[in-house]
Design a protein around this motif. Structure first.
Motif, PDB file in Angstrom:
ATOM      1  N   ASP A 153       0.753  -1.138  -0.002  1.00 34.96           N
ATOM      2  CA  ASP A 153      -0.107   0.024   0.036  1.00 34.96           C
ATOM      3  C   ASP A 153       0.955   1.302   0.151  1.00 34.96           C
ATOM      4  OD1 ASP A 153       1.036   0.254   2.820  1.00 34.96           O
ATOM      5  OD2 ASP A 153      -0.979  -0.316   3.537  1.00 34.96           O
ATOM      6  N   ASN A 208       6.289   0.472   5.251  1.00 36.00           N
ATOM      7  CA  ASN A 208       5.701  -0.598   5.118  1.00 36.00           C
ATOM      8  C   ASN A 208       6.180  -1.905   5.521  1.00 36.00           C
ATOM      9  OD1 ASN A 208       4.592  -2.997   2.926  1.00 36.00           O
ATOM     10  ND2 ASN A 208       3.178  -1.355   3.404  1.00 36.00           N
ATOM     11  N   PRO A 249      -6.526  -0.821  -1.762  1.00 37.10           N
ATOM     12  CA  PRO A 249      -6.643  -1.976  -2.968  1.00 37.10           C
ATOM     13  C   PRO A 249      -7.543  -1.886  -3.759  1.00 37.10           C
ATOM     14  CG  PRO A 249      -7.302  -2.635  -0.683  1.00 37.10           C
ATOM     15  CD  PRO A 249      -6.804  -1.204  -0.568  1.00 37.10           C
ATOM     16  N   THR A 285      -3.421  -9.307   3.477  1.00 39.71           N
ATOM     17  CA  THR A 285      -3.051  -8.449   2.168  1.00 39.71           C
ATOM     18  C   THR A 285      -2.525  -9.146   1.137  1.00 39.71           C
ATOM     19  OG1 THR A 285      -0.941  -7.972   3.103  1.00 39.71           O
ATOM     20  CG2 THR A 285      -2.738  -6.327   3.694  1.00 39.71           C
TER      21      THR A 285
END
Length: 435
Positions: free
Chosen positions: A245, A255, A385, A267
């Motif tokens: 992301d 991240n 997303p 994810t």
């Protein structure tokens, strides 16, 4: 050897002999070729290609153009993973310490950004003091004690590839199957690996935009690597949206820290990281099945062992000992952060991932010339997303920029790269195929 004769021969579509390739690579590594000659050779290969024998010869010549590493006595299977490059692809940062926590030795030789894709080394250089080119003794010590070390090519390791890699980046010759194959595998062969797993990206954010292209590259990589004695497999993974992301250097490093802290579960990124960890563990004989390998890798994250390995690797290579505990103390932030707003109600149904990678370069986070300095602070974070329902005005990402005008421009362009529709089409599988 006349370099122009070898260039002419390849330009005309003729096959080069191993002797010709060895001579050209020798001149490449010694610095006796001009940048124009290197670029002309790369362009000739891009247009005319190379057969398997030429690709093997190029790979081996580049691997032997400098020192090669050996890992006798290390007491762990020696394994690695390599990605063909994508947007928001920071898998290596998490995968190396996870694999180390599971019993592998991972001497990872990584690269800088190439074209629109981010580079692992550029992300690691966001860490103050991190040494991407340690001497051989220090590299060995960190791999011995921690289980992993992510570094760049030293001057003595595949030097021919290092020069060709830089020229490809600025001459639009990145997406050549023989050149990609030789570049990736020459470093891996020089690193003394026993097993290798390859992540071949496919989609609008990858160099290979079609599945056919991706399978061609994956087959080339697997065939050449196995032919050179390294047990190798490949996964083809989706790159039609940023994988993480975040896209940029510091933002992707943050991240990574969130992932290792257990804050990125469920994810697409987690799916890919765990799939590659499982593949590495099975290929190295540590796990008996992919399911067992994935479970082992997941425990390495949830127990905190993988995070500890990452912290020790960073400190062992010159970075701060308390990076995981105090990231804000060590990681710089862009002075301007601006939300990207959804243009309408609906569902995020598609995006131009390549354009987002180019957007990072436009902000200063990538290179247009091989010698460009980059701004590690800039990029995009909080990228939602595909499949996420949004309302007009919702933040779909955050721009990190050096000034207000750059932020405004990047936000406008980022918004234009996303399709908001009334319904979401069926999403593609993140793991497309295995070879």
């Amino acid at each position: 050897m006349l370099p122009q004769e070898i260039i002419r021969k390849k330009r005309n579509g003729e096959a080069l002999s191993p002797e010709e390739i060895n001579e050209f690579v020798g001149a490449l590594s010694s610095g006796t070729l001009s940048e124009g000659q290197v670029g002309a050779f790369a362009m000739a290969v891009w247009f005319r290609g190379m057969d398997k024998a030429e690709t093997v010869a190029l790979t081996l010549a580049m691997a032997r153009s400098g020192d090669t590493l050996t890992w006798s006595g290390i007491g762990r299977p020696v394994a690695d993973k390599h990605s063909t490059g994508g947007v928001g692809d920071n898998v290596s940062l998490m995968l190396a310490p996870i694999a180390a926590a599971c019993g592998l030795a991972v001497p990872m030789i990584s690269g800088r950004g190439l074209g629109h894709t981010g580079g692992t080394l550029d992300k690691l250089e966001s860490i103050p003091g991190y040494t991407i080119t340690p001497d051989a003794q220090r590299f060995r010590k960190v791999v011995d004690e921690v289980g992993c070390a992510i570094i760049g090519q030293t001057g003595s390791l595949a030097p021919a590839d290092r020069r060709l890699y830089a020229v490809r980046d600025i001459t639009a010759t990145v997406d050549s199957v023989p050149l990609i194959t030789a570049s990736i595998l020459s470093k891996k062969l020089a690193a003394g690996l026993e097993t290798l797993v390859l992540d071949v990206k496919v989609g609008n954010g990858a160099f290979m935009t079609s599945r056919k292209e991706a399978e061609t590259l994956a087959r080339s990589l697997v065939d050449v690597a196995n032919g050179a004695g390294v047990s190798t497999s490949a996964l083809i993974t989706d790159m039609n949206e940023p994988l993480a992301d975040a896209a940029g250097n510091v933002v992707e490093l943050r991240n990574c820290l969130d992932f290792l802290g257990g804050r990125k579960t469920g994810t697409r990124l987690e799916t890919v990281v765990l799939a590659f960890a499982a593949e590495m563990l099975v290929r190295s004989g540590i796990a008996g099945s992919l399911a067992d390998g994935e479970a082992t890798a997941r425990r390495a994250v949830t127990s905190g062992e993988a995070a500890e390995r990452f912290a020790r690797m960073v400190h062992g290579l010159g970075g701060p000992a308390d990076l995981l505990d105090q990231p804000d103390k060590h990681l710089s932030s862009a002075p301007v952060q601006l939300p990207v707003r959804a243009a309408r109600d609906g569902v995020l149904a598609g995006c131009d991932a390549r354009a987002i990678g180019v957007g990072v370069i436009d902000l200063g986070g990538g290179r247009r010339r091989a010698d460009d300095r980059i701004d590690h602070r800039v990029g995009f974070s909080g990228i939602l997303p595909l499949g996420t329902p949004v309302q007009q005005g919702d933040a779909i990402a955050i721009v990190h920029a050096s000034d207000g005008p750059s932020a405004e421009k990047a936000a406008s362009e980022f918004s234009a790269h996303y399709l908001i529709a009334d319904e979401m089409p069926d999403p593609p599988a993140v793991i497309v195929a295995r070879l």
